[in-house]
Design an enzyme around this catalytic site. Structure first.
Site, PDB file in Angstrom:
ATOM      1  N   ASP A   1       2.210  -0.290  11.782  1.00 30.06           N
ATOM      2  CA  ASP A   1       2.124  -1.656  12.332  1.00 30.06           C
ATOM      3  C   ASP A   1       3.366  -2.498  12.031  1.00 30.06           C
ATOM      4  OD1 ASP A   1       1.743  -1.889   9.635  1.00 30.06           O
ATOM      5  OD2 ASP A   1      -0.001  -3.209   9.755  1.00 30.06           O
TER       6      ASP A   1
ATOM      7  N   ARG B   1      -6.137  -2.602   9.682  1.00 31.93           N
ATOM      8  CA  ARG B   1      -6.740  -3.952   9.656  1.00 31.93           C
ATOM      9  C   ARG B   1      -6.388  -4.727  10.923  1.00 31.93           C
ATOM     10  NH1 ARG B   1      -5.135  -4.179   3.941  1.00 31.93           N
ATOM     11  NH2 ARG B   1      -3.166  -4.778   4.858  1.00 31.93           N
TER      12      ARG B   1
ATOM     13  N   ARG C   1       1.087  -5.065  -5.884  1.00 27.83           N
ATOM     14  CA  ARG C   1       1.347  -6.327  -5.183  1.00 27.83           C
ATOM     15  C   ARG C   1       1.556  -7.375  -6.275  1.00 27.83           C
ATOM     16  NH1 ARG C   1      -0.411  -4.880   0.154  1.00 27.83           N
ATOM     17  NH2 ARG C   1      -1.980  -3.248   0.021  1.00 27.83           N
TER      18      ARG C   1
ATOM     19  N   ASP D   1       5.637  -5.334   5.908  1.00 27.51           N
ATOM     20  CA  ASP D   1       6.239  -6.640   6.240  1.00 27.51           C
ATOM     21  C   ASP D   1       6.305  -7.585   5.037  1.00 27.51           C
ATOM     22  OD1 ASP D   1       6.779  -6.041   8.851  1.00 27.51           O
ATOM     23  OD2 ASP D   1       4.958  -6.950   9.654  1.00 27.51           O
TER      24      ASP D   1
ATOM     25  N   GLY E   1       0.835  -1.213   0.000  1.00 28.95           N
ATOM     26  CA  GLY E   1       0.000   0.000   0.000  1.00 28.95           C
ATOM     27  C   GLY E   1       0.865   1.257   0.000  1.00 28.95           C
TER      28      GLY E   1
ATOM     29  N   THR F   1       4.140   2.607   5.692  1.00 31.53           N
ATOM     30  CA  THR F   1       2.723   2.221   5.760  1.00 31.53           C
ATOM     31  C   THR F   1       2.018   3.152   6.740  1.00 31.53           C
ATOM     32  OG1 THR F   1       1.178   0.556   6.637  1.00 31.53           O
ATOM     33  CG2 THR F   1       3.455   0.318   7.303  1.00 31.53           C
TER      34      THR F   1
ATOM     35  N   ASP G   1      -0.327   2.533   8.712  1.00 32.04           N
ATOM     36  CA  ASP G   1      -0.879   1.872   9.906  1.00 32.04           C
ATOM     37  C   ASP G   1       0.057   1.865  11.111  1.00 32.04           C
ATOM     38  OD1 ASP G   1      -3.117   1.308   8.456  1.00 32.04           O
ATOM     39  OD2 ASP G   1      -2.608  -0.778   8.057  1.00 32.04           O
TER      40      ASP G   1
HETATM   41  P1  ATP Z   1       1.100  -3.085   3.435  1.00 34.54           P
HETATM   42  O1  ATP Z   1       1.442  -2.777   4.860  1.00 34.54           O
HETATM   43  O2  ATP Z   1       0.670  -1.907   2.696  1.00 34.54           O
HETATM   44  O3  ATP Z   1       0.152  -4.254   3.288  1.00 34.54           O
HETATM   45  P2  ATP Z   1       3.134  -4.921   2.571  1.00 34.54           P
HETATM   46  O4  ATP Z   1       4.519  -4.752   2.082  1.00 34.54           O
HETATM   47  O5  ATP Z   1       2.980  -5.769   3.809  1.00 34.54           O
HETATM   48  O6  ATP Z   1       2.502  -3.487   2.732  1.00 34.54           O
HETATM   49  P3  ATP Z   1       2.059  -7.042   0.902  1.00 34.54           P
HETATM   50  O7  ATP Z   1       0.993  -7.007  -0.123  1.00 34.54           O
HETATM   51  O8  ATP Z   1       1.944  -8.001   2.030  1.00 34.54           O
HETATM   52  O9  ATP Z   1       2.235  -5.528   1.406  1.00 34.54           O
HETATM   53  O10 ATP Z   1       3.468  -7.364   0.174  1.00 34.54           O
HETATM   54  C1  ATP Z   1       3.887  -6.654  -0.970  1.00 34.54           C
HETATM   55  C2  ATP Z   1       4.519  -7.621  -1.952  1.00 34.54           C
HETATM   56  O11 ATP Z   1       5.660  -8.249  -1.333  1.00 34.54           O
HETATM   57  C3  ATP Z   1       3.622  -8.778  -2.359  1.00 34.54           C
HETATM   58  O12 ATP Z   1       2.761  -8.444  -3.421  1.00 34.54           O
HETATM   59  C4  ATP Z   1       4.632  -9.832  -2.787  1.00 34.54           C
HETATM   60  O13 ATP Z   1       5.089  -9.626  -4.106  1.00 34.54           O
HETATM   61  C5  ATP Z   1       5.793  -9.572  -1.818  1.00 34.54           C
HETATM   62  N1  ATP Z   1       5.696 -10.550  -0.724  1.00 34.54           N
HETATM   63  C6  ATP Z   1       4.748 -10.589   0.247  1.00 34.54           C
HETATM   64  N2  ATP Z   1       4.928 -11.650   1.064  1.00 34.54           N
HETATM   65  C7  ATP Z   1       6.006 -12.302   0.596  1.00 34.54           C
HETATM   66  C8  ATP Z   1       6.704 -13.504   0.988  1.00 34.54           C
HETATM   67  N3  ATP Z   1       6.316 -14.219   2.047  1.00 34.54           N
HETATM   68  N4  ATP Z   1       7.781 -13.868   0.259  1.00 34.54           N
HETATM   69  C9  ATP Z   1       8.194 -13.155  -0.805  1.00 34.54           C
HETATM   70  N5  ATP Z   1       7.572 -12.036  -1.233  1.00 34.54           N
HETATM   71  C10 ATP Z   1       6.499 -11.607  -0.554  1.00 34.54           C
END
Ligand code: ATP
Length: 325
Positions: free
Chosen positions: A134, A176, A77, A108, A16, A130, A132
């Site tokens: 979090d 969330r 994503r 994360d 995000g 992010t 949040d």
């Molecule tokens: P937000 O806090 O906005 O959700 P985020 O980085 O946690 O941010 P995610 O959608 O969980 O958002 O992860 C972003 C991208 O990182 C995913 O679309 C994927 O390509 C990659 N990713 C997520 N989890 C994994 C994983 N376990 N191993 C490898 N790549 C990952």
């Protein structure tokens, strides 16, 4: 993990978006150029990386973006990337472009991708972005302050109309799994309660009884903050109305909370983190997450960073209710 000297880096934003990401990108680009490194902006996160969607950045590429919300690199994503073949393909594309280090700005999930890419031979540094707040390893994540201020602005307007109509506004804010926005905005907006996913609540005791008690004292308008992770905002509003007799409306603030020009705090922390990330890569470090602890910029191994747990500040949580009665 320590690597050989890095001369060309990439930077991407992932997951995000959050206000302040541009300040981090700008700091990464300008710091890298100052170190005589080459730097590529990779668009649309890991999804764009798999499509080779990248452009070399110069000083001007990041002009005039500091004050803008969103991310000039766009974000996405990617399921394809998260699979082992995706990570291998991404590492291959980076090697072909002679990119030997990567800064990943996201949450994360994005850090898990950065950890896997590091294991595949491309040293990565994560920066927490992010709204949040979090991310457990860091006291603060880029975008949180702007999001809280956006909520405050909107709720101040709701308060004007709530007051005119003797109403209760139940306001759903983002988060969330984390109630930081609800609690901080709740304090700043004089909410009677903040309902968050981390703390079990009793709607009668924690909301309705408080409203009834302060109705007797002559209070005529109420704000109840609800994190999206709690769910059932409309239902909560209906219940409050039924129990208290106060005209109660639900307002879901939604994506406006992700937008807007970043606050000074977000710009400054993002700039400090972007600078620090490049210095880490330049010194040969990869597989790290940049964080802020008691106003110091620090870094952790990605696996360690992902293993942290962040406790809700109970004192802040209780403050919402205590000072609203
Ligand atoms: P937000 O806090 O906005 O959700 P985020 O980085 O946690 O941010 P995610 O959608 O969980 O958002 O992860 C972003 C991208 O990182 C995913 O679309 C994927 O390509 C990659 N990713 C997520 N989890 C994994 C994983 N376990 N191993 C490898 N790549 C990952």
């Amino acid at each position: 993990m320590e690597h050989l000297k890095v001369n060309t880096i990439g930077v991407l934003t992932s997951g995000g978006d959050s206000p302040g990401m541009n300040a981090a990108v700008r700091a990464v680009v300008r710091t890298a150029l100052g170190e005589n490194m080459r730097v590529y902006g990779i668009r649309f996160g890991y999804a764009g990386l798999l499509e080779n969607d990248m452009v070399e950045m110069n000083m001007k590429s990041v002009s005039d973006c500091l004050q803008r919300g969103g991310t000039i690199l766009y974000t996405a994503r990617s399921k394809e990337f998260a699979a082992p073949e995706g990570v291998e393909k991404a590492a291959r594309i980076l090697r072909q472009a002679e990119i030997d280090g990567l800064v990943v700005i996201g949450g994360d999930g994005s850090f898990r991708g950065a950890r896997d890419l590091t294991a595949a031979g491309i040293p990565c540094i994560g920066i927490p972005g992010t709204i949040d707040n979090d991310i457990a390893c860091s006291d603060y994540t880029i975008g949180f302050d702007t999001a809280v201020n956006t909520v405050i602005e909107s709720v101040d307007k709701l308060r004007d109309t709530s007051k005119s109509h003797h109403r209760c506004s139940v306001v759903e804010v983002m988060g969330r799994n984390a109630g930081y926005i609800a609690i901080h905005a709740g304090i700043a907006c004089g909410a009677i309660a903040a309902l968050v996913p981390e703390v079990p609540f009793d709607i009668d005791r924690d909301v309705c009884d408080r409203i009834k008690k302060t109705l007797h004292l002559g209070r005529s308008h109420f704000i109840v903050m609800v994190s999206e992770g709690v769910g059932n905002t409309e239902e909560i509003a209906r219940y409050i109305k039924a129990q208290t007799g106060v005209d109660t409306r639900a307002t879901i603030l939604g994506h406006v909370q992700r937008g807007g020009s970043p606050t000074g705090r977000d710009r400054i922390i993002a700039s400090r983190m972007g600078y620090y990330a490049v210095k880490l890569l330049r010194s040969g470090f990869g597989g790290r997450v940049v964080a802020i602890r008691e106003d110091n910029i620090v870094d952790y191994d990605i696996d360690e960073a992902l293993s942290f747990h962040k406790d809700m500040d109970r004192e802040l949580y209780h403050l919402v209710g205590t000072i609203s009665i």
